[in-house]
Write an enzyme that holds these catalytic residues in place. Structure first.
Site, mmCIF file in Angstrom:
data_model
loop_
_atom_site.group_PDB
_atom_site.id
_atom_site.type_symbol
_atom_site.label_atom_id
_atom_site.label_comp_id
_atom_site.label_asym_id
_atom_site.label_seq_id
_atom_site.Cartn_x
_atom_site.Cartn_y
_atom_site.Cartn_z
ATOM 1 N N HIS A 93 0.846 -1.200 0.000
ATOM 2 C CA HIS A 93 0.000 0.000 0.000
ATOM 3 C C HIS A 93 0.881 1.250 0.000
ATOM 4 O O HIS A 93 1.456 1.618 1.013
ATOM 5 C CB HIS A 93 -0.916 -0.008 1.221
ATOM 6 N N TYR B 51 -1.314 6.624 3.579
ATOM 7 C CA TYR B 51 -0.662 5.777 4.571
ATOM 8 C C TYR B 51 0.833 6.098 4.542
ATOM 9 O O TYR B 51 1.297 6.881 3.715
ATOM 10 C CB TYR B 51 -0.977 4.298 4.308
HETATM 11 C C1 LIG Z 1 -15.231 0.697 2.655
HETATM 12 C C2 LIG Z 1 -13.963 0.870 1.869
HETATM 13 C C3 LIG Z 1 -12.762 0.433 2.410
HETATM 14 C C4 LIG Z 1 -11.576 0.574 1.669
HETATM 15 N N1 LIG Z 1 -10.408 0.056 2.167
HETATM 16 C C5 LIG Z 1 -9.280 0.085 1.400
HETATM 17 C C6 LIG Z 1 -8.098 -0.584 1.803
HETATM 18 O O1 LIG Z 1 -8.038 -1.239 2.850
HETATM 19 N N2 LIG Z 1 -7.012 -0.491 0.994
HETATM 20 C C7 LIG Z 1 -7.041 0.195 -0.196
HETATM 21 O O2 LIG Z 1 -6.037 0.243 -0.903
HETATM 22 N N3 LIG Z 1 -8.160 0.804 -0.619
HETATM 23 C C8 LIG Z 1 -9.282 0.745 0.136
HETATM 24 N N4 LIG Z 1 -10.427 1.298 -0.343
HETATM 25 C C9 LIG Z 1 -10.414 1.945 -1.664
HETATM 26 C C10 LIG Z 1 -10.812 0.962 -2.758
HETATM 27 O O3 LIG Z 1 -9.904 -0.104 -2.887
HETATM 28 C C11 LIG Z 1 -10.892 1.664 -4.117
HETATM 29 O O4 LIG Z 1 -9.623 2.175 -4.416
HETATM 30 C C12 LIG Z 1 -11.924 2.811 -4.142
HETATM 31 O O5 LIG Z 1 -13.092 2.453 -3.420
HETATM 32 C C13 LIG Z 1 -12.317 3.142 -5.574
HETATM 33 O O6 LIG Z 1 -12.796 1.985 -6.235
HETATM 34 P P1 LIG Z 1 -14.375 1.738 -6.502
HETATM 35 O O7 LIG Z 1 -14.869 2.913 -7.295
HETATM 36 O O8 LIG Z 1 -14.436 0.448 -7.267
HETATM 37 O O9 LIG Z 1 -15.038 1.656 -5.163
HETATM 38 C C14 LIG Z 1 -11.604 1.177 0.392
HETATM 39 C C15 LIG Z 1 -12.821 1.624 -0.127
HETATM 40 C C16 LIG Z 1 -13.987 1.472 0.587
HETATM 41 C C17 LIG Z 1 -15.261 1.934 -0.034
#
Ligand SMILES: Cc1cc2nc3c(=O)[nH]c(=O)nc-3n(C[C@H](O)[C@H](O)[C@H](O)COP(=O)(O)O)c2cc1C
Length: 406
Positions: free
Chosen positions: A203, A208
């Protein structure tokens, strides 16, 4: 100087993603477009380094908050990932796992900081493999991007800079602490390998610790870890070098990578991004997972995301294109994948995009990939309302429209 997405579109003279999407979304809805066959390159297998995926749909990391208080997977987490693996996705990237015990970011957050955890994770990886999917462990140094466990030492590149969580430290990381952090990621990567994970993802985004080193706003160091793009990238480079040395030449190592949309004006600089991406590739990374985080205009303590742009899809495609202009390297495009037509278009416009990371639509519906493969015009039901994100922290991550997952 970093520019935010709206400015980028304006200055680069590119069509707004929403314009591109409008045509495709209409086509997907079947309103004007001719009927399509049910095949798509998105459903075809792909090999990324040594990582063989049965299709190009990857569950992007989302913190599930279903681990026990030692960070180990619970039956509930295994159930959620089993459902996902049955839903047709090629690979699941776990929610971020803390690799240092003291960096537990939530009582139910996932951690991978000790070898004694390997058997618990073996149960998880087996469950996913049994259903024909792969699983990748996301490894994270949390740093000041937390508001939990603050009685422990909090790592940050520089002192007195508040994170999105309002957490700041009195003392910048020492070089010994930097070495300790790098070694912890490498040890966790080996742990993941032993536990049966098919890949690890480092990550390096979303503010972070490693991302903070990349950002001049957070990194005000005067030593060899700050002050220039070469120095800001050093920590990330050391992490990749240590991980690659630890897991061997063949094991897939991905990195979630910050785009220009990381805290807007205060974010990663365009030159830095290109330089860092190239350096990561040269150090043995397998693929970059293109993402972003906050924008200043949207910034508030509840940690809102670039993904607040609900009107757009594949919204980091522009960043991916910029990276591909100076680097020939496999990219996973994450963010706003809601429509197969739009995803195909993103791949057509950039042949270095090899797969898509999908988070919220799969929180909404773990069987979305199967539905897409049955009907390529199927529209994901996720409305990107961000409820799953905004309500994250105090409960298990789930979609407000799937209350049974609470
Ligand atoms: C509830 C939630 C938790 C997330 N936790 C992480 C995480 O632990 N690590 C990470 O790299 N991104 C995390 N993300 C970001 C997602 O991996 C992604 O980059 C972001 O939601 C955009 O993608 P999407 O449009 O498909 O949701 C999280 C997103 C959401 C909604």
């Amino acid at each position: 100087m970093a520019i935010n997405r709206r400015e980028f579109i304006k200055y680069a003279g590119l069509a707004a993603a929403s314009t591109i999407v409008a045509g495709c979304a209409g086509a997907a809805a079947g309103s004007t477009a001719p009927a399509r066959s049910n095949s798509s390159p998105i459903f075809e297998p792909v090999k990324i380094g040594n990582l063989e995926l049965k299709n190009r749909m990857i569950k992007s990391a989302s913190q599930e908050l279903r681990s026990d208080t030692n960070g180990n997977p619970t039956d509930d987490l295994i159930r959620v990932y089993t459902n996902l693996s049955k839903g047709g996705v090629a690979m699941i990237i776990t929610g971020l796992t803390y690799v240092l015990r003291d960096e537990q970011y939530n009582p139910n957050g996932a951690g991978m900081y000790d070898d004694s955890q390997i058997p618990a994770y073996q149960r998880l990886t087996s469950a996913v493999h049994d259903n024909g999917a792969k699983i990748c462990a996301q490894l994270a140094l949390i740093g000041s991007n937390r508001n939990y466990n603050l009685d422990k030492r909090v790592f940050a590149p520089s002192a007195a800079i508040g994170s999105s969580y309002g957490t700041q430290v009195q003392k910048e990381m020492t070089k010994d602490e930097i070495k300790q952090a790098v070694a912890a990621v490498a040890a966790a990567a080996v742990r993941a390998q032993k536990a049966g994970f098919d890949a690890v993802e480092l990550h390096l985004a979303h503010e972070y610790l490693a991302c903070q080193f990349l950002m001049p706003y957070f990194n005000r160091r005067k030593d060899e870890y700050g002050g220039s793009r070469e120095n800001r990238a050093r920590f990330a480079f050391e992490i990749v070098e240590a991980v690659r040395a630890a897991v061997g030449p063949d094991f897939p190592v991905l990195a979630k990578f910050a785009s220009t949309h990381e805290r807007g004006e205060q974010g990663c600089l365009r030159d830095d991004i290109d330089y860092t991406a190239k350096g990561l590739a040269e150090r043995g990374l397998t693929a970059l997972d293109i993402s972003g985080g906050n924008e200043v205009e949207d910034f508030n303590p509840s940690h809102r995301w670039i993904s607040d742009y609900t009107e757009d899809m594949c919204y980091f495609a522009h960043d991916a294109r910029f990276i591909s202009m100076s680097l020939n390297f496999p990219l996973i495009l994450t963010g706003g994948s809601r429509d197969i037509g739009v995803m195909e278009k993103a791949m057509q416009s950039n042949d270095q995009i090899v797969a898509f990371g999908i988070a919220r639509p799969l929180i909404n519906d773990p069987s979305l990939p199967n539905k897409w493969m049955a009907d390529v015009t199927y529209k994901a039901e996720c409305i990107s309302c961000n409820w799953c994100r905004d309500n994250y922290g105090g409960q298990k991550t789930h979609c407000q429209f799937r209350p049974e997952e609470a």
